[in-house]
Design an enzyme around this catalytic site. Structure first.
Site, PDB file in Angstrom:
ATOM      1  N   HIS A  21      35.243  21.119 -26.582  1.00 24.17           N
ATOM      2  CA  HIS A  21      34.473  19.937 -26.182  1.00 24.17           C
ATOM      3  C   HIS A  21      32.995  20.124 -26.516  1.00 24.17           C
ATOM      4  CE1 HIS A  21      33.210  17.150 -22.636  1.00 24.17           C
ATOM      5  NE2 HIS A  21      33.602  16.396 -23.644  1.00 24.17           N
ATOM      6  N   GLU A  48      35.417  18.655 -30.695  1.00 26.27           N
ATOM      7  CA  GLU A  48      34.976  17.285 -30.367  1.00 26.27           C
ATOM      8  C   GLU A  48      33.461  17.288 -30.283  1.00 26.27           C
ATOM      9  OE1 GLU A  48      33.855  14.055 -27.355  1.00 26.27           O
ATOM     10  OE2 GLU A  48      33.337  16.174 -27.453  1.00 26.27           O
ATOM     11  N   ASP A  50      29.842  14.207 -29.945  1.00 18.21           N
ATOM     12  CA  ASP A  50      29.420  12.827 -29.677  1.00 18.21           C
ATOM     13  C   ASP A  50      28.398  12.412 -30.730  1.00 18.21           C
ATOM     14  OD1 ASP A  50      30.775  12.719 -27.011  1.00 18.21           O
ATOM     15  OD2 ASP A  50      29.357  14.349 -26.619  1.00 18.21           O
ATOM     16  N   HIS A  63      25.003  13.361 -26.540  1.00 19.98           N
ATOM     17  CA  HIS A  63      25.905  12.701 -25.588  1.00 19.98           C
ATOM     18  C   HIS A  63      25.222  11.562 -24.843  1.00 19.98           C
ATOM     19  CE1 HIS A  63      28.008  12.103 -21.741  1.00 19.98           C
ATOM     20  NE2 HIS A  63      29.094  12.382 -22.432  1.00 19.98           N
ATOM     21  N   GLU A 123      33.484  11.582 -31.659  1.00 20.97           N
ATOM     22  CA  GLU A 123      33.476  10.491 -30.678  1.00 20.97           C
ATOM     23  C   GLU A 123      32.294   9.585 -30.976  1.00 20.97           C
ATOM     24  OE1 GLU A 123      33.157  11.376 -26.431  1.00 20.97           O
ATOM     25  OE2 GLU A 123      32.758   9.247 -26.097  1.00 20.97           O
TER      26      GLU A 123
HETATM   27  O1  G3P Z   1      36.073  12.716 -26.258  1.00 18.90           O
HETATM   28  C1  G3P Z   1      36.446  13.141 -24.998  1.00 18.90           C
HETATM   29  C2  G3P Z   1      35.277  13.251 -24.061  1.00 18.90           C
HETATM   30  O2  G3P Z   1      34.215  13.858 -24.720  1.00 18.90           O
HETATM   31  C3  G3P Z   1      34.859  11.908 -23.539  1.00 18.90           C
HETATM   32  O3  G3P Z   1      33.906  11.996 -22.522  1.00 18.90           O
HETATM   33  O4  G3P Z   1      31.623  11.868 -21.655  1.00 18.90           O
HETATM   34  O5  G3P Z   1      32.522  14.054 -22.394  1.00 18.90           O
HETATM   35  O6  G3P Z   1      31.943  12.305 -24.055  1.00 18.90           O
HETATM   36  P1  G3P Z   1      32.432  12.574 -22.676  1.00 18.90           P
HETATM   37 MG    MG Z   2      32.595  13.183 -25.956  1.00 17.92          MG
END
Ligand code: G3P
Ligand code: MG
Length: 249
Positions: A21, A48, A50, A63, A123
């Protein structure tokens, strides 16, 4: 092959099971290249992160809608162009050993992914009012930046218009609808977007939900799972991939 993977495309089943993440979860400053390098050293090969747009349209990793939590900047991210953002410190908040690490451009992540053959889940995290612009810009950038031999990044988003714009711009890129709640019509939305999968908050997962996802031919990824017993339960239920801050690979 587990029965849960029979419906997935060959490209989908090559993804590692664990997805780090924001680069390396809580172990490094999120959404920086240092985090991806650290995650790689820990053994992750899928990540993953953002993605949003700088004021001049440059796609980069962040993020929040504001700068202060994870950078040395202040205020709305929307006000900053890439030249300004690139001079910020996006590492010091995570610890003195990370000080000086800048925010990461999507182009820099692509270079790392191309060099190492990494699997990347981008994302789409648009600033307010920029869902469509972010979807089309990032999808277009991916087409330019990712080598043919590198696994195509999966584009995911909580925002339907962002994924719709990405689909219109680069329909060949795999897409996944992100869901924090099973809102009315969520499956129809995923299908309308031509998604290959859904990425669900792991708290939404039960056998019926998973069966429904499977029945529609979609992959089922979950976020963000940080407790090993919970991950064991989810693997046993048959989820395909787990996004984590702390577990695996
Ligand atoms: O993509 C999964 C997760 O990252 C979504 O929530 O807020 O951590 O970006 P967040
Ligand atoms: Mg995310």
């Amino acid at each position: 092959m587990p029965s849960s993977e029979r419906l997935l495309s060959p490209a989908a089943v090559t993804w590692p099971r664990w997805i780090a993440h924001r680069g390396a979860g809580r172990r490094a400053p999120e959404n920086t290249l240092a985090a991806f390098r650290h995650g790689w050293q820990l053994g992750y090969r899928a990540f993953e992160c953002d993605v949003k747009l700088a004021a001049d349209g440059e796609p980069y990793l962040l993020h929040d809608d504001t700068l202060e939590r994870t950078t040395s900047g202040q205020g709305p991210a929307a006000a900053a162009d890439w030249a300004t953002l690139s001079r910020l410190d996006a590492g010091a908040w995570c610890g003195p050993g990370w000080a000086g690490e800048p925010p990461a451009r999507l182009a820099a992540l692509a270079a790392f992914a191309n060099a190492e053959g990494l699997h990347i889940n981008l994302e789409l995290k648009p600033l307010p009012g920029q869902a469509e612009l972010t979807g089309l810009t990032v999808a277009g950038a991916v087409r330019q930046l990712w080598n043919t031999g590198t696994p195509a990044p999966w584009l995911s988003s909580f925002q339907f218009p962002a994924l719709a714009a990405a689909a219109a711009t680069a329909p060949e890129l795999p897409r996944a609808l992100l869901l924090d709640a099973l809102t009315p019509g969520w499956m129809a939305q995923a299908q309308a977007l031509g998604c290959q999968g859904v990425v669900l908050n792991h708290r939404l997962i039960d056998a019926d939900t998973l069966r429904s996802v499977r029945a529609h031919g979609l992959a089922c990824w979950v976020y963000t799972v940080n407790e090993a017993p919970r991950a064991d339960t989810l693997w046993a239920l048959g989820v395909d991939r787990i996004i984590t801050d702390t577990l695996g690979p």
